[in-house]
Design a protein around this motif. Structure first.
Motif, PDB file in Angstrom:
ATOM      1  N   VAL A  97      22.081  -6.957   9.328  1.00  0.00           N
ATOM      2  CA  VAL A  97      20.768  -7.555   9.107  1.00  0.00           C
ATOM      3  C   VAL A  97      19.707  -6.702   9.803  1.00  0.00           C
ATOM      4  N   LEU A  98      18.696  -6.303   9.054  1.00  0.00           N
ATOM      5  CA  LEU A  98      17.567  -5.571   9.606  1.00  0.00           C
ATOM      6  C   LEU A  98      16.307  -6.416   9.453  1.00  0.00           C
ATOM      7  N   CYS A  99      15.544  -6.519  10.528  1.00  0.00           N
ATOM      8  CA  CYS A  99      14.250  -7.224  10.503  1.00  0.00           C
ATOM      9  C   CYS A  99      13.178  -6.242  10.979  1.00  0.00           C
ATOM     10  N   PRO A 100      12.771  -5.310  10.146  1.00  0.00           N
ATOM     11  CA  PRO A 100      11.844  -4.275  10.600  1.00  0.00           C
ATOM     12  C   PRO A 100      10.459  -4.826  10.926  1.00  0.00           C
ATOM     13  N   ASP A 101       9.837  -4.203  11.902  1.00  0.00           N
ATOM     14  CA  ASP A 101       8.459  -4.514  12.269  1.00  0.00           C
ATOM     15  C   ASP A 101       7.560  -3.561  11.490  1.00  0.00           C
ATOM     16  N   ARG A 102       7.013  -4.042  10.390  1.00  0.00           N
ATOM     17  CA  ARG A 102       6.216  -3.179   9.513  1.00  0.00           C
ATOM     18  C   ARG A 102       4.994  -2.603  10.235  1.00  0.00           C
ATOM     19  N   PRO A 103       4.474  -1.476   9.769  1.00  0.00           N
ATOM     20  CA  PRO A 103       3.260  -0.917  10.364  1.00  0.00           C
ATOM     21  C   PRO A 103       2.034  -1.811  10.209  1.00  0.00           C
ATOM     22  N   GLN A 104       2.024  -2.645   9.157  1.00  0.00           N
ATOM     23  CA  GLN A 104       0.862  -3.487   8.856  1.00  0.00           C
ATOM     24  C   GLN A 104      -0.401  -2.633   8.795  1.00  0.00           C
ATOM     25  N   SER A 105      -0.293  -1.585   8.003  1.00  0.00           N
ATOM     26  CA  SER A 105      -1.328  -0.560   7.932  1.00  0.00           C
ATOM     27  C   SER A 105      -2.480  -0.914   6.996  1.00  0.00           C
ATOM     28  N   GLY A 106      -2.250  -1.866   6.104  1.00  0.00           N
ATOM     29  CA  GLY A 106      -3.243  -2.145   5.077  1.00  0.00           C
ATOM     30  C   GLY A 106      -3.207  -1.148   3.940  1.00  0.00           C
ATOM     31  N   ASP A 107      -2.208  -0.291   3.924  1.00  0.00           N
ATOM     32  CA  ASP A 107      -2.059   0.731   2.881  1.00  0.00           C
ATOM     33  C   ASP A 107      -0.700   0.533   2.209  1.00  0.00           C
ATOM     34  N   LEU A 108      -0.711   0.212   0.927  1.00  0.00           N
ATOM     35  CA  LEU A 108       0.530  -0.117   0.230  1.00  0.00           C
ATOM     36  C   LEU A 108       1.508   1.053   0.245  1.00  0.00           C
ATOM     37  N   GLY A 109       1.007   2.254   0.023  1.00  0.00           N
ATOM     38  CA  GLY A 109       1.879   3.422   0.029  1.00  0.00           C
ATOM     39  C   GLY A 109       2.552   3.638   1.366  1.00  0.00           C
ATOM     40  N   ALA A 110       1.818   3.434   2.445  1.00  0.00           N
ATOM     41  CA  ALA A 110       2.386   3.615   3.780  1.00  0.00           C
ATOM     42  C   ALA A 110       3.454   2.567   4.074  1.00  0.00           C
ATOM     43  N   GLU A 111       3.215   1.337   3.639  1.00  0.00           N
ATOM     44  CA  GLU A 111       4.199   0.280   3.863  1.00  0.00           C
ATOM     45  C   GLU A 111       5.490   0.568   3.096  1.00  0.00           C
ATOM     46  N   ILE A 112       5.359   1.016   1.857  1.00  0.00           N
ATOM     47  CA  ILE A 112       6.543   1.327   1.047  1.00  0.00           C
ATOM     48  C   ILE A 112       7.278   2.536   1.623  1.00  0.00           C
ATOM     49  N   ALA A 113       6.535   3.526   2.095  1.00  0.00           N
ATOM     50  CA  ALA A 113       7.180   4.709   2.689  1.00  0.00           C
ATOM     51  C   ALA A 113       7.999   4.316   3.922  1.00  0.00           C
ATOM     52  N   PHE A 114       7.508   3.349   4.692  1.00  0.00           N
ATOM     53  CA  PHE A 114       8.248   2.876   5.858  1.00  0.00           C
ATOM     54  C   PHE A 114       9.492   2.100   5.451  1.00  0.00           C
ATOM     55  N   LEU A 115       9.358   1.226   4.437  1.00  0.00           N
ATOM     56  CA  LEU A 115      10.451   0.336   4.062  1.00  0.00           C
ATOM     57  C   LEU A 115      11.520   0.993   3.196  1.00  0.00           C
ATOM     58  N   ALA A 116      11.134   1.955   2.378  1.00  0.00           N
ATOM     59  CA  ALA A 116      12.051   2.505   1.374  1.00  0.00           C
ATOM     60  C   ALA A 116      13.373   3.011   1.965  1.00  0.00           C
ATOM     61  N   PRO A 117      13.370   3.807   3.039  1.00  0.00           N
ATOM     62  CA  PRO A 117      14.664   4.271   3.575  1.00  0.00           C
ATOM     63  C   PRO A 117      15.540   3.127   4.090  1.00  0.00           C
ATOM     64  N   LEU A 118      14.926   2.082   4.611  1.00  0.00           N
ATOM     65  CA  LEU A 118      15.683   0.944   5.127  1.00  0.00           C
ATOM     66  C   LEU A 118      16.269   0.112   3.998  1.00  0.00           C
ATOM     67  N   CYS A 119      15.545   0.042   2.876  1.00  0.00           N
ATOM     68  CA  CYS A 119      15.935  -0.836   1.770  1.00  0.00           C
ATOM     69  C   CYS A 119      16.787  -0.136   0.721  1.00  0.00           C
ATOM     70  N   ASP A 120      16.939   1.174   0.829  1.00  0.00           N
ATOM     71  CA  ASP A 120      17.759   1.928  -0.129  1.00  0.00           C
ATOM     72  C   ASP A 120      19.197   1.412  -0.068  1.00  0.00           C
ATOM     73  N   GLY A 121      19.666   0.812  -1.158  1.00  0.00           N
ATOM     74  CA  GLY A 121      21.017   0.277  -1.233  1.00  0.00           C
ATOM     75  C   GLY A 121      21.188  -1.095  -0.624  1.00  0.00           C
ATOM     76  N   ALA A 122      20.111  -1.693  -0.116  1.00  0.00           N
ATOM     77  CA  ALA A 122      20.190  -2.973   0.578  1.00  0.00           C
ATOM     78  C   ALA A 122      19.731  -4.119  -0.316  1.00  0.00           C
ATOM     79  N   PHE A 123      20.055  -5.322   0.121  1.00  0.00           N
ATOM     80  CA  PHE A 123      19.515  -6.530  -0.487  1.00  0.00           C
ATOM     81  C   PHE A 123      18.275  -6.905   0.309  1.00  0.00           C
ATOM     82  N   VAL A 124      17.179  -7.223  -0.389  1.00  0.00           N
ATOM     83  CA  VAL A 124      15.886  -7.463   0.253  1.00  0.00           C
ATOM     84  C   VAL A 124      15.524  -8.941   0.143  1.00  0.00           C
TER      85      VAL A 124
END
Length: 205
Positions: free
Chosen positions: A30-57
């Motif tokens: 189980v991963l509970c990442p602390d997102r950057p909360q950057s206000g930028d959709l691209g930045a949020e996805i760039a942070f999450l994508a490696p963690l969510c690759d192959g995972a259930f979200v």
């Protein structure tokens, strides 16, 4: 080991997932990442994508919106349970009461308007500027086609959520071709009101 990533929304943090994570641990990673909360959709996805690759979200509110965007951008997720994401132009006015709460009550007004009484300020360290940026990002969101991932995504709505939320989730499901489920006994803050129910759906989506 199977991996499940829990994605928080605006005005919350990883701690919002305590009940869901406790119900999942021991059987999956189980991963509970602390997102950057950057206000930028691209930045949020760039942070999450490696963690969510192959995972259930699993995501609620803004976290659910980010789950939709991960799938739309082709991140190879195993599947997802996404509770009441933003619906863009499919649901005009859906978040007007949240905008009013932010304008009149700052972070506290925003959190209470969005999540209801289950939310409290201890669930976030975000500043007014951070929450306003996140709200602008999610307010500008428009759902994009999910491709093959649509068959692996379930959108949920709370039994006690207002009719506007039920309409928005129904419209999203029709637009994107996803499954829909109603979560009994909860409203928008499903992770705070019955986090174990979200965990159960992840185990048997």
């Amino acid at each position: 080991m199977r991996r499940i990533v829990l994605v928080h929304g605006a005005a919350t943090g990883p701690g919002v997932w305590a009940t869901t994570a406790a119900a999942l641990r021991g059987t999956v990673e189980v991963l509970c990442p602390d997102r950057p909360q950057s206000g930028d959709l691209g930045a949020e996805i760039a942070f999450l994508a490696p963690l969510c690759d192959g995972a259930f979200v699993i995501g609620v509110s803004g976290g659910a919106t980010l789950g939709l965007e991960l799938a739309a951008r082709g991140v190879p997720i195993e599947g997802a349970v996404l509770h009441e994401p933003a619906a863009g132009s499919l649901a005009p006015g859906l978040l007007d009461h949240v905008a009013e709460g932010l304008a009149t009550g700052g972070v506290r007004g925003f959190g209470t308007a969005l999540y209801g009484p289950a939310w409290n300020p201890s669930l976030t360290t975000a500043t007014l500027e951070t929450v306003a940026g996140e709200f602008a990002m999610f307010g500008a969101f428009e759902p994009a086609p999910l491709g093959d991932a649509a068959a692996r995504v379930t959108l949920t709505v709370g039994e006690h959520s207002p009719p506007s939320r039920h309409r928005s989730v129904r419209a999203l499901c029709e637009h994107l071709g996803t499954r829909q489920r109603v979560l009994p006994g909860v409203g928008h803050a499903a992770h705070l009101e019955n986090g174990a129910a979200l965990a159960e759906l992840a185990q048997r989506p």
